[in-house]
Design an enzyme around this catalytic site. Structure first.
Site, PDB file in Angstrom:
ATOM      1  CE  LYS A 172      -0.689  -0.282   5.055  1.00  0.00           C
ATOM      2  NZ  LYS A 172      -1.194  -1.207   5.976  1.00  0.00           N
TER       3      LYS A 172
ATOM      4  NE  ARG B 237      -5.306  -1.039  11.780  1.00  0.00           N
ATOM      5  CZ  ARG B 237      -4.520  -0.902  10.671  1.00  0.00           C
ATOM      6  NH1 ARG B 237      -3.947   0.050  10.594  1.00  0.00           N
ATOM      7  NH2 ARG B 237      -4.078  -1.977  10.266  1.00  0.00           N
TER       8      ARG B 237
HETATM    9  C1  LIG Z   1      -0.330  -1.665   6.624  1.00  0.00           C
HETATM   10  C2  LIG Z   1      -0.308  -2.970   7.406  1.00  0.00           C
HETATM   11  C3  LIG Z   1       0.876  -3.756   7.534  1.00  0.00           C
HETATM   12  C4  LIG Z   1       2.033  -3.266   7.001  1.00  0.00           C
HETATM   13  O1  LIG Z   1       2.654  -2.220   7.805  1.00  0.00           O
HETATM   14  P1  LIG Z   1       4.242  -1.922   7.911  1.00  0.00           P
HETATM   15  O2  LIG Z   1       4.444  -0.983   9.274  1.00  0.00           O
HETATM   16  O3  LIG Z   1       4.444  -1.100   6.819  1.00  0.00           O
HETATM   17  O4  LIG Z   1       5.053  -2.985   7.697  1.00  0.00           O
HETATM   18  C5  LIG Z   1       0.671  -4.994   7.954  1.00  0.00           C
HETATM   19  N1  LIG Z   1      -0.549  -5.297   8.480  1.00  0.00           N
HETATM   20  C6  LIG Z   1      -1.692  -4.604   8.473  1.00  0.00           C
HETATM   21  C7  LIG Z   1      -3.203  -5.222   8.822  1.00  0.00           C
HETATM   22  C8  LIG Z   1      -1.514  -3.373   7.860  1.00  0.00           C
HETATM   23  O5  LIG Z   1      -2.469  -2.507   7.582  1.00  0.00           O
END
Ligand SMILES: *Cc1c(COP(=O)(O)O)cnc(C)c1O
Length: 360
Positions: A38, A131
């Site tokens: 993302k 969350r």
């Molecule tokens: C964005 C996201 C990640 C990745 O996070 P990073 O800190 O970029 O490694 C992993 N798990 C979920 C559920 C996310 O939303």
């Protein structure tokens, strides 16, 4: 036009290297790695570089992004709890989604049946970051039980997310709890779990210190691969490239100006009352990028002696008095990026993308 300013440059060779390094870090611990896409809006070319590094699984929070990966040979995981209204798209464009809501899981089952496929799910538990995920342990096991009886949804595992809302750092205690819960879930289902998914880039430090609880066998890593940093303490991961993504913006004005504005100070364009330090007359440059494109405090000029003094929607103001370079109109200024800046720049329709080769 291609490569118009401002642009984000993406070094695909360096990214491939980072992906390979992250695989190396995960493998000895028995951890499967999903690369999270993302941060660069799932540009397929960028995802392809990550796959070249030896990653086999891609994860994103938006189904529109995973949809772009159809031509790529990789497992596709939807990270954000799916919208119930998108159940059809979810089973169509992802192999696995992360879930916590029974109504949505039922809708996924209907959609998967309709399409004649099996859709994998990872059930999310909330271990304190607050969350997504089910907070009550009892309710969590009830969901495991119910979901495992569905015909076209397959419970592939359980997972948790930390360091996103509550800034809770993963440790042996909370991730140890996830392992215990995974054992209980496996008991309920009568089969071992393929995924015990222990978080994001904030879990990397546990891998590095050999403290990731045994039983955690999956991580979802974005920042660690893209920026080369772990996110529990913000440390650089050794042997990584930290400049895969950079911003290039163009100088549109160079003028000598006082450092103190003249007249009565009110509120700036964003409602803040600015404070100024009098440094006398300074050499200033305006580069054509602004708050509409990114949070301008989350970038850093690479060149020595260049300092960001402020920004508005479309202007970034630099103090170049101490700079080694004699900036002129039309010159390009390069900036390093934080995760947020990278995300915003990749999303902005005003910012173009340029892929660069190793060594440039
Ligand atoms: C964005 C996201 C990640 C990745 O996070 P990073 O800190 O970029 O490694 C992993 N798990 C979920 C559920 C996310 O939303």
């Amino acid at each position: 036009m291609d490569h118009m300013n401002p642009k984000i440059t993406i070094n695909l060779d360096k990214l491939q290297h980072n992906a390979a390094e992250m695989v190396k870090l995960c493998k000895p611990a028995g951890v499967k790695l999903s690369a999270v896409t993302k941060g660069f809006c799932a540009k397929p070319q960028v995802a392809a570089a990550i796959l070249k590094g030896g990653v086999t699984s891609l994860a994103d929070s938006r189904i529109e992004n995973l949809r772009k990966f159809q031509p790529l040979k990789a497992e596709k995981i939807l990270l954000r709890i799916p919208m119930v209204s998108q159940a059809e798209e979810v089973v169509w464009f992802s192999d696995i989604s992360m879930n916590s809501q029974w109504v949505t899981i039922q809708a996924l089952n209907v959609a998967a049946k309709h399409r004649g496929v099996q859709h994998g799910i990872i059930l999310m538990t909330d271990l304190g970051d607050l969350r997504e995920g089910i907070f009550s342990e009892i309710e969590f096991y009830e969901l495991v039980k119910k979901a495992s009886r569905l015909s076209n949804v397959e419970v592939k595992g359980i997972g948790t997310n930390l360091t996103c809302f509550g800034a809770i750092i993963p440790d042996e205690k909370n991730l140890g709890k996830l392992v215990t819960m995974a054992d209980e879930a496996a008991n309920i289902m009568g089969t071992p779990l393929e995924f015990v998914s222990g978080g994001n880039s904030s879990s990397i430090y546990l891998l590095q210190e050999g403290k990731l609880p045994k039983g955690i066998n999956h991580l979802r890593i974005g920042e660690g691969i893209l920026l080369g940093t772990e996110s529990a303490y913000g440390a650089k991961i050794p042997n990584m490239h930290y400049d895969v993504f950079q911003l290039v913006a163009e100088v549109v004005e160079v003028e000598r100006k006082p450092s103190m504005p003249i007249g009565t100070i009110g509120k700036d364009a964003f409602g803040n009352i600015p404070i100024f330090e009098d440094k006398g007359m300074r050499n200033r440059a305006i580069v054509a990028v602004g708050k509409q494109d990114l949070a301008t405090h989350s970038i850093k000029p690479l060149a020595a002696g260049v300092e960001i003094v402020g920004s508005s929607s479309d202007h970034l103001l630099l103090d170049i008095t101490e700079a080694d370079i004699d900036y002129k109109v039309g010159d390009e200024v390069t900036f390093s990026l934080s995760y947020g800046a990278m995300l915003a720049l990749n999303t902005s329709s005003y910012v173009s993308t340029q892929y660069v080769e190793q060594g440039r």
